[in-house]
Design a protein around this motif. Sequence first.
Motif, PDB file in Angstrom:
ATOM      1  N   ASN A 175       0.815  -0.964  -0.167  1.00  0.00           N
ATOM      2  CA  ASN A 175      -0.100   0.156   0.083  1.00  0.00           C
ATOM      3  C   ASN A 175       0.843   1.262   0.020  1.00  0.00           C
ATOM      4  O   ASN A 175       1.977   1.246   0.698  1.00  0.00           O
ATOM      5  CB  ASN A 175      -0.856  -0.188   1.355  1.00  0.00           C
ATOM      6  N   VAL A 176       0.392   2.429  -0.661  1.00  0.00           N
ATOM      7  CA  VAL A 176       1.379   3.481  -0.910  1.00  0.00           C
ATOM      8  C   VAL A 176       1.520   4.299   0.464  1.00  0.00           C
ATOM      9  O   VAL A 176       2.067   5.335   0.731  1.00  0.00           O
ATOM     10  CB  VAL A 176       0.764   4.380  -1.885  1.00  0.00           C
ATOM     11  N   SER A 177       0.732   3.885   1.664  1.00  0.00           N
ATOM     12  CA  SER A 177       0.905   4.303   2.981  1.00  0.00           C
ATOM     13  C   SER A 177       2.318   4.318   3.394  1.00  0.00           C
ATOM     14  O   SER A 177       3.094   4.884   4.319  1.00  0.00           O
ATOM     15  CB  SER A 177       0.148   3.638   3.883  1.00  0.00           C
ATOM     16  N   ALA A 178       3.136   3.095   2.631  1.00  0.00           N
ATOM     17  CA  ALA A 178       4.447   2.667   3.193  1.00  0.00           C
ATOM     18  C   ALA A 178       5.451   3.590   2.072  1.00  0.00           C
ATOM     19  O   ALA A 178       5.402   3.605   0.981  1.00  0.00           O
ATOM     20  CB  ALA A 178       4.834   1.496   3.007  1.00  0.00           C
ATOM     21  N   GLU A 179       6.378   4.264   2.703  1.00  0.00           N
ATOM     22  CA  GLU A 179       7.172   5.051   1.846  1.00  0.00           C
ATOM     23  C   GLU A 179       7.990   4.247   0.677  1.00  0.00           C
ATOM     24  O   GLU A 179       8.073   4.900  -0.301  1.00  0.00           O
ATOM     25  CB  GLU A 179       8.371   5.935   2.614  1.00  0.00           C
ATOM     26  N   GLU A 180       8.527   3.227   1.027  1.00  0.00           N
ATOM     27  CA  GLU A 180       9.275   2.473   0.077  1.00  0.00           C
ATOM     28  C   GLU A 180       8.306   1.919  -0.983  1.00  0.00           C
ATOM     29  O   GLU A 180       8.700   2.100  -2.188  1.00  0.00           O
ATOM     30  CB  GLU A 180       9.941   1.176   0.818  1.00  0.00           C
ATOM     31  N   VAL A 181       6.945   2.081  -0.781  1.00  0.00           N
ATOM     32  CA  VAL A 181       6.027   1.541  -1.903  1.00  0.00           C
ATOM     33  C   VAL A 181       5.598   2.755  -2.754  1.00  0.00           C
ATOM     34  O   VAL A 181       5.962   2.490  -4.229  1.00  0.00           O
ATOM     35  CB  VAL A 181       4.534   0.972  -1.537  1.00  0.00           C
ATOM     36  N   ARG A 182       5.576   3.962  -2.230  1.00  0.00           N
ATOM     37  CA  ARG A 182       5.593   5.117  -2.814  1.00  0.00           C
ATOM     38  C   ARG A 182       6.748   5.308  -3.552  1.00  0.00           C
ATOM     39  O   ARG A 182       6.614   5.790  -5.005  1.00  0.00           O
ATOM     40  CB  ARG A 182       5.507   6.468  -1.930  1.00  0.00           C
ATOM     41  N   LYS A 183       7.993   5.179  -3.285  1.00  0.00           N
ATOM     42  CA  LYS A 183       9.190   5.431  -4.116  1.00  0.00           C
ATOM     43  C   LYS A 183       9.273   4.394  -5.441  1.00  0.00           C
ATOM     44  O   LYS A 183       9.532   4.757  -6.336  1.00  0.00           O
ATOM     45  CB  LYS A 183      10.330   5.042  -3.223  1.00  0.00           C
ATOM     46  N   GLU A 184       8.798   3.150  -5.040  1.00  0.00           N
ATOM     47  CA  GLU A 184       8.709   2.140  -5.962  1.00  0.00           C
ATOM     48  C   GLU A 184       7.688   2.397  -7.189  1.00  0.00           C
ATOM     49  O   GLU A 184       8.046   2.310  -8.349  1.00  0.00           O
ATOM     50  CB  GLU A 184       8.324   0.907  -5.478  1.00  0.00           C
ATOM     51  N   LEU A 185       6.682   3.002  -6.882  1.00  0.00           N
ATOM     52  CA  LEU A 185       5.894   3.237  -7.698  1.00  0.00           C
ATOM     53  C   LEU A 185       6.033   4.686  -8.620  1.00  0.00           C
ATOM     54  O   LEU A 185       5.913   4.704  -9.729  1.00  0.00           O
ATOM     55  CB  LEU A 185       4.232   3.775  -7.025  1.00  0.00           C
ATOM     56  N   ALA A 186       6.934   5.535  -8.142  1.00  0.00           N
ATOM     57  CA  ALA A 186       7.287   6.680  -8.583  1.00  0.00           C
ATOM     58  C   ALA A 186       8.360   6.363  -9.629  1.00  0.00           C
ATOM     59  O   ALA A 186       8.540   6.824 -10.691  1.00  0.00           O
ATOM     60  CB  ALA A 186       8.011   7.713  -7.749  1.00  0.00           C
ATOM     61  N   GLU A 187       9.223   5.276  -9.401  1.00  0.00           N
ATOM     62  CA  GLU A 187      10.317   4.902 -10.178  1.00  0.00           C
ATOM     63  C   GLU A 187       9.386   4.176 -11.305  1.00  0.00           C
ATOM     64  O   GLU A 187      10.177   4.085 -12.642  1.00  0.00           O
ATOM     65  CB  GLU A 187      11.147   3.709  -9.576  1.00  0.00           C
ATOM     66  N   LEU A 188       8.370   3.352 -11.236  1.00  0.00           N
ATOM     67  CA  LEU A 188       7.593   2.743 -12.289  1.00  0.00           C
ATOM     68  C   LEU A 188       7.050   3.712 -12.965  1.00  0.00           C
ATOM     69  O   LEU A 188       6.701   3.526 -14.294  1.00  0.00           O
ATOM     70  CB  LEU A 188       6.753   1.776 -11.651  1.00  0.00           C
ATOM     71  N   HIS A 189       6.632   4.961 -12.767  1.00  0.00           N
ATOM     72  CA  HIS A 189       5.902   5.973 -13.398  1.00  0.00           C
ATOM     73  C   HIS A 189       6.833   7.267 -13.609  1.00  0.00           C
ATOM     74  O   HIS A 189       6.577   8.330 -13.045  1.00  0.00           O
ATOM     75  CB  HIS A 189       4.626   6.073 -13.163  1.00  0.00           C
ATOM     76  N   PRO A 190       8.047   7.257 -14.067  1.00  0.00           N
ATOM     77  CA  PRO A 190       8.899   8.571 -14.099  1.00  0.00           C
ATOM     78  C   PRO A 190       8.419   9.542 -14.651  1.00  0.00           C
ATOM     79  O   PRO A 190       8.887  10.976 -14.567  1.00  0.00           O
ATOM     80  CB  PRO A 190      10.131   8.204 -14.897  1.00  0.00           C
ATOM     81  N   ASP A 191       7.289   9.617 -15.863  1.00  0.00           N
ATOM     82  CA  ASP A 191       6.736  10.649 -16.520  1.00  0.00           C
ATOM     83  C   ASP A 191       5.579  11.430 -15.777  1.00  0.00           C
ATOM     84  O   ASP A 191       5.061  12.124 -16.164  1.00  0.00           O
ATOM     85  CB  ASP A 191       6.321  10.221 -17.966  1.00  0.00           C
ATOM     86  N   ASP A 192       5.328  10.972 -14.491  1.00  0.00           N
ATOM     87  CA  ASP A 192       4.049  11.405 -13.875  1.00  0.00           C
ATOM     88  C   ASP A 192       4.397  11.615 -12.483  1.00  0.00           C
ATOM     89  O   ASP A 192       4.398  10.724 -11.430  1.00  0.00           O
ATOM     90  CB  ASP A 192       2.933  10.218 -13.831  1.00  0.00           C
TER      91      ASP A 192
END
Length: 217
Positions: A175-192
């Motif tokens: 879940n994006v409540s966890a910082e590491e998950v937010r970072k992972e998602l940001a890396e998967l969507h570098p254009d957003d």
Amino acid sequence: MLLRGFVRPVERCFGRLGGGDGLMWHMDLKPHSSGEFSIAVVQANNSLEDQGQVITSPSATFVGVYDGHGGPEASRFISNHLFPHLDRIASEQGGLSTEVIKKAFDATEEEFTHLVQRSWLSRPQIASVGSCCLVDAITGDTLFVANLGDSRAVLGRRAVNDMTVVAERLSTDHNVSAEEVRKELAELHPDDEQIVVHTRGVWRVKGIIQVNKICFN
């Protein structure tokens, strides 16, 4: 095939079999390849969005619980499509494995994405539905647990020195409540840069609630 000669699914949709009273429903103990199982559910929403299935054979047992979000469409789709993909890929790969389960989830998600693309003009609501999934597969002496989203698997086992039951968590929430998950998602969507947003004190994926990711233990 992984489940060659498998019996019909013992339960494909909560509420079709077993007993219940109002918003509570249950199924009594039934046999599977490694012992017995039972299912129970309490309906919390106006309509039951969740789906569940248990499929057994002499060599394997497959259990799926699919928590519907925004409607039952996604959970019903998963209930109808995930196991056939799992069975097909396991047969191609020579047995069940972590990679086989990942590929089955990917194939199911890809199919549902195509369904949304074909349907959203006439059924725009389908673009906002989703599901948290929890899948267990038992073959031989190995238990596989796959988790998508916030669903959680907990194993109850007897303590070594006494008769108490100890709860052991088997899965990891994603879940994006966890910082590491937010970072992972940001890396998967570098254009957003706004793929993850903080609104009303809660972190969310932009436009949806859950993150589609599988975690294995």
